[in-house]
Write a protein that holds these residues in place. Structure first.
Motif, PDB file in Angstrom:
ATOM      1  N   LEU A 186       0.813  -1.218   0.000  1.00  0.00           N
ATOM      2  CA  LEU A 186       0.000   0.000   0.000  1.00  0.00           C
ATOM      3  C   LEU A 186       0.845   1.267   0.000  1.00  0.00           C
ATOM      4  CD1 LEU A 186      -2.702  -1.143   2.593  1.00  0.00           C
ATOM      5  CD2 LEU A 186      -2.878  -1.151   0.100  1.00  0.00           C
ATOM      6  N   LYS A 187       2.172   1.153   0.096  1.00  0.00           N
ATOM      7  CA  LYS A 187       3.031   2.327   0.034  1.00  0.00           C
ATOM      8  C   LYS A 187       2.887   2.981  -1.346  1.00  0.00           C
ATOM      9  CE  LYS A 187       6.750   0.475   2.996  1.00  0.00           C
ATOM     10  NZ  LYS A 187       8.158  -0.034   2.967  1.00  0.00           N
ATOM     11  N   PRO A 188       2.760   4.298  -1.391  1.00  0.00           N
ATOM     12  CA  PRO A 188       2.537   4.966  -2.688  1.00  0.00           C
ATOM     13  C   PRO A 188       3.573   4.610  -3.753  1.00  0.00           C
ATOM     14  CG  PRO A 188       2.142   6.494  -0.897  1.00  0.00           C
ATOM     15  CD  PRO A 188       2.668   5.236  -0.264  1.00  0.00           C
ATOM     16  N   HIS A 189       4.874   4.580  -3.395  1.00  0.00           N
ATOM     17  CA  HIS A 189       5.888   4.306  -4.429  1.00  0.00           C
ATOM     18  C   HIS A 189       5.863   2.839  -4.857  1.00  0.00           C
ATOM     19  CE1 HIS A 189       8.286   2.894  -0.970  1.00  0.00           C
ATOM     20  NE2 HIS A 189       9.077   2.285  -1.837  1.00  0.00           N
ATOM     21  N   VAL A 190       5.366   1.953  -3.971  1.00  0.00           N
ATOM     22  CA  VAL A 190       5.224   0.542  -4.338  1.00  0.00           C
ATOM     23  C   VAL A 190       4.020   0.364  -5.272  1.00  0.00           C
ATOM     24  CG1 VAL A 190       4.785  -1.799  -3.479  1.00  0.00           C
ATOM     25  CG2 VAL A 190       6.378  -0.294  -2.258  1.00  0.00           C
ATOM     26  N   ILE A 191       2.923   1.032  -4.947  1.00  0.00           N
ATOM     27  CA  ILE A 191       1.734   0.981  -5.812  1.00  0.00           C
ATOM     28  C   ILE A 191       2.099   1.455  -7.223  1.00  0.00           C
ATOM     29  CG2 ILE A 191      -0.514   2.056  -6.258  1.00  0.00           C
ATOM     30  CD1 ILE A 191      -1.000   2.058  -3.246  1.00  0.00           C
ATOM     31  N   GLU A 192       2.968   2.451  -7.285  1.00  0.00           N
ATOM     32  CA  GLU A 192       3.356   3.008  -8.586  1.00  0.00           C
ATOM     33  C   GLU A 192       4.151   2.000  -9.422  1.00  0.00           C
ATOM     34  OE1 GLU A 192       6.027   6.770 -10.159  1.00  0.00           O
ATOM     35  OE2 GLU A 192       4.986   6.939  -8.230  1.00  0.00           O
ATOM     36  N   ASP A 218      -2.135  -6.499 -11.509  1.00  0.00           N
ATOM     37  CA  ASP A 218      -2.827  -7.770 -11.721  1.00  0.00           C
ATOM     38  C   ASP A 218      -2.081  -8.885 -10.991  1.00  0.00           C
ATOM     39  OD1 ASP A 218      -4.981  -6.969 -13.468  1.00  0.00           O
ATOM     40  OD2 ASP A 218      -3.438  -6.612 -14.985  1.00  0.00           O
ATOM     41  N   ILE A 219      -2.803  -9.551 -10.092  1.00  0.00           N
ATOM     42  CA  ILE A 219      -2.247 -10.667  -9.321  1.00  0.00           C
ATOM     43  C   ILE A 219      -2.877 -11.936  -9.880  1.00  0.00           C
ATOM     44  CG2 ILE A 219      -1.965 -11.691  -7.035  1.00  0.00           C
ATOM     45  CD1 ILE A 219      -2.364  -8.854  -5.875  1.00  0.00           C
ATOM     46  N   GLN A 239      -9.158  -7.724   3.173  1.00  0.00           N
ATOM     47  CA  GLN A 239      -8.804  -7.275   4.529  1.00  0.00           C
ATOM     48  C   GLN A 239      -7.610  -6.327   4.560  1.00  0.00           C
ATOM     49  OE1 GLN A 239      -9.037  -9.926   7.817  1.00  0.00           O
ATOM     50  NE2 GLN A 239     -10.554 -11.256   6.854  1.00  0.00           N
ATOM     51  N   TYR A 240      -6.774  -6.358   3.536  1.00  0.00           N
ATOM     52  CA  TYR A 240      -5.652  -5.415   3.465  1.00  0.00           C
ATOM     53  C   TYR A 240      -5.985  -4.190   2.609  1.00  0.00           C
ATOM     54  CZ  TYR A 240      -2.309  -8.470   5.860  1.00  0.00           C
ATOM     55  OH  TYR A 240      -1.641  -9.224   6.795  1.00  0.00           O
ATOM     56  N   GLY A 241      -7.199  -4.112   2.073  1.00  0.00           N
ATOM     57  CA  GLY A 241      -7.581  -2.959   1.272  1.00  0.00           C
ATOM     58  C   GLY A 241      -6.871  -2.884  -0.073  1.00  0.00           C
ATOM     59  N   LEU A 242      -6.483  -4.046  -0.597  1.00  0.00           N
ATOM     60  CA  LEU A 242      -5.724  -4.048  -1.847  1.00  0.00           C
ATOM     61  C   LEU A 242      -6.594  -3.730  -3.060  1.00  0.00           C
ATOM     62  CD1 LEU A 242      -3.496  -7.159  -1.077  1.00  0.00           C
ATOM     63  CD2 LEU A 242      -2.798  -4.762  -1.056  1.00  0.00           C
ATOM     64  N   ASN A 243      -7.866  -4.150  -3.002  1.00  0.00           N
ATOM     65  CA  ASN A 243      -8.780  -3.805  -4.102  1.00  0.00           C
ATOM     66  C   ASN A 243      -8.902  -2.286  -4.222  1.00  0.00           C
ATOM     67  OD1 ASN A 243      -9.685  -6.440  -5.070  1.00  0.00           O
ATOM     68  ND2 ASN A 243     -10.677  -6.666  -3.074  1.00  0.00           N
ATOM     69  N   SER A 244      -9.051  -1.628  -3.085  1.00  0.00           N
ATOM     70  CA  SER A 244      -9.203  -0.165  -3.071  1.00  0.00           C
ATOM     71  C   SER A 244      -7.956   0.532  -3.585  1.00  0.00           C
ATOM     72  CB  SER A 244      -9.517   0.317  -1.648  1.00  0.00           C
ATOM     73  OG  SER A 244     -10.705  -0.291  -1.166  1.00  0.00           O
ATOM     74  N   ALA A 245      -6.792  -0.137  -3.437  1.00  0.00           N
ATOM     75  CA  ALA A 245      -5.528   0.458  -3.894  1.00  0.00           C
ATOM     76  C   ALA A 245      -5.279   0.209  -5.377  1.00  0.00           C
ATOM     77  CB  ALA A 245      -4.377  -0.093  -3.067  1.00  0.00           C
ATOM     78  N   GLY A 246      -6.201  -0.505  -6.042  1.00  0.00           N
ATOM     79  CA  GLY A 246      -6.077  -0.714  -7.473  1.00  0.00           C
ATOM     80  C   GLY A 246      -5.586  -2.085  -7.896  1.00  0.00           C
ATOM     81  N   TYR A 247      -5.283  -2.961  -6.914  1.00  0.00           N
ATOM     82  CA  TYR A 247      -4.858  -4.323  -7.258  1.00  0.00           C
ATOM     83  C   TYR A 247      -6.082  -5.167  -7.626  1.00  0.00           C
ATOM     84  CZ  TYR A 247      -0.385  -3.147  -5.031  1.00  0.00           C
ATOM     85  OH  TYR A 247       0.817  -2.567  -4.689  1.00  0.00           O
ATOM     86  N   ARG A 248      -5.852  -6.163  -8.480  1.00  0.00           N
ATOM     87  CA  ARG A 248      -6.932  -7.064  -8.879  1.00  0.00           C
ATOM     88  C   ARG A 248      -6.410  -8.505  -8.851  1.00  0.00           C
ATOM     89  NH1 ARG A 248      -9.342  -3.488  -7.571  1.00  0.00           N
ATOM     90  NH2 ARG A 248     -10.768  -2.119  -8.712  1.00  0.00           N
ATOM     91  N   PHE A 249      -7.182  -9.383  -8.221  1.00  0.00           N
ATOM     92  CA  PHE A 249      -6.815 -10.799  -8.175  1.00  0.00           C
ATOM     93  C   PHE A 249      -7.606 -11.546  -9.245  1.00  0.00           C
ATOM     94  CE2 PHE A 249      -7.184 -15.189  -6.818  1.00  0.00           C
ATOM     95  CZ  PHE A 249      -5.881 -15.485  -6.435  1.00  0.00           C
ATOM     96  N   HIS A 250      -6.904 -12.367 -10.031  1.00  0.00           N
ATOM     97  CA  HIS A 250      -7.529 -13.122 -11.119  1.00  0.00           C
ATOM     98  C   HIS A 250      -7.323 -14.615 -10.901  1.00  0.00           C
ATOM     99  CE1 HIS A 250      -7.776  -9.339 -13.443  1.00  0.00           C
ATOM    100  NE2 HIS A 250      -6.541  -9.116 -13.004  1.00  0.00           N
ATOM    101  N   THR A 251      -8.373 -15.406 -11.050  1.00  0.00           N
ATOM    102  CA  THR A 251      -8.212 -16.857 -11.056  1.00  0.00           C
ATOM    103  C   THR A 251      -7.865 -17.306 -12.476  1.00  0.00           C
ATOM    104  OG1 THR A 251     -10.585 -17.167 -11.417  1.00  0.00           O
ATOM    105  CG2 THR A 251      -9.811 -17.215  -9.139  1.00  0.00           C
ATOM    106  N   GLY A 252      -7.325 -18.514 -12.579  1.00  0.00           N
ATOM    107  CA  GLY A 252      -6.952 -19.044 -13.883  1.00  0.00           C
ATOM    108  C   GLY A 252      -6.325 -20.409 -13.721  1.00  0.00           C
ATOM    109  N   THR A 253      -5.604 -20.850 -14.739  1.00  0.00           N
ATOM    110  CA  THR A 253      -4.914 -22.130 -14.673  1.00  0.00           C
ATOM    111  C   THR A 253      -3.573 -21.934 -13.974  1.00  0.00           C
ATOM    112  OG1 THR A 253      -3.720 -21.831 -16.754  1.00  0.00           O
ATOM    113  CG2 THR A 253      -5.949 -22.764 -16.883  1.00  0.00           C
ATOM    114  N   GLU A 254      -2.940 -23.061 -13.596  1.00  0.00           N
ATOM    115  CA  GLU A 254      -1.618 -22.921 -12.996  1.00  0.00           C
ATOM    116  C   GLU A 254      -0.631 -22.344 -14.010  1.00  0.00           C
ATOM    117  OE1 GLU A 254       0.187 -26.549 -11.657  1.00  0.00           O
ATOM    118  OE2 GLU A 254      -0.619 -27.750 -13.292  1.00  0.00           O
TER     119      GLU A 254
END
Length: 258
Positions: free
Chosen positions: A108-114, A119-120, A139-154
């Motif tokens: 969530l650090k601004p320079h890390v978000i940058e 996409d996770i 619970q860590y507020g990652l969606n709000s910070a712009g991260y997105r989790f995607h399901t898929g194949t291995e």
């Protein structure tokens, strides 16, 4: 006449490795062995219905405990062996400085978000790492910070990691041990103080109680004595998944050297 045994294999590369090792052990006992490959939850459903005799491998108690409990509401189970000690993790390539990213909240650090890829890429929805990761996103507020989790194949997950690392870009990989990426890449696990990634599990065979009579006491003891490790499974997984070697030859060669 040889008895036939059907192994349900959770259809991910490292589970296929372990099931191949178990298959050789059963063949050496004189069994005819069939493997059925299914996603996590479906594998446990087939254990419940009796379509399979043995499930390889259950991660207990964290990742697959809920599925095991569902089976045992209908059919008692026997745990056999200790294949390895798996655990889930969120990792980053080791070239990302630890002073920048050491724990999940650092994302969530601004320079890390940058700098970090937003996409996770995960694996299938029934996997423990997927259930855990979705809780972490919330619970860590990652969606709000712009991260997105995607399901898929291995392969979606692993290829995304390999391609991103080849460009020395910053990314997060929802992973676990054992897994073949650890055999060639230095991946640093991030600290997760909320405990959302579960504990260190034990990977075991699950045998239906009503199929126990297919085995002698000595055969059950031999299955219960099976011991591998995270490093062994990761190395064999790499030989098959990235070197393109035949899985049953790789595992037979390893067993022959023991």
């Amino acid at each position: 006449m040889n008895h036939a045994i059907t192994i349900g294999v959770t259809d991910l590369s490292f589970h296929r490795i372990t099931a191949s090792l178990v298959r050789h052990t059963l063949i050496d006992m004189g069994f005819e062995v069939q493997r059925i490959f299914s996603p996590h939850q479906e594998n446990f459903e087939k254990l419940t219905s009796g379509e399979i005799d043995i499930l390889c491998s259950a991660w207990l108690p964290s990742s697959h405990g809920i599925y095991k409990a569902n089976v045992e509401a209908v059919q008692p189970l026997i745990e056999l062996g200790l294949h390895y000690k798996p655990y889930a993790l969120w990792g980053v390539p080791n070239y990302i400085p630890s002073e920048d990213v050491a724990e999940i909240s650092d994302l969530l650090k601004p320079h890390v978000i940058e700098k970090m890829a937003k996409d996770i890429q995960g694996i299938n929805p029934g996997a423990g790492i997927t259930r855990f990761s979705l809780k972490m996103m919330e619970q860590y507020g990652l969606n709000s910070a712009g991260y997105r989790f995607h399901t898929g194949t291995e392969e979606d997950c692993f290829t995304a990691f390999e391609q991103t690392v080849s460009n020395k870009q910053w990314l997060i990989v929802p992973l676990w041990k054992p897994q073949f990426l650890h055999h060639t890449f230095k991946i640093r696990a991030l600290s997760e103080p909320k405990g959302l990634l579960g504990s260190i599990d034990k990977a075991v065979l699950l045998l239906r109680q009503d199929r126990k009579n297919l085995f002698t006491k000595n055969q059950l003891a031999k299955l219960d004595a099976l011991r591998f490790s995270n490093a062994i499974i990761a190395e064999l997984d790499y030989q098959v998944s990235r070197d393109g070697q035949d899985i049953d030859i790789v595992t037979r060669n390893w067993l022959n050297q023991q």
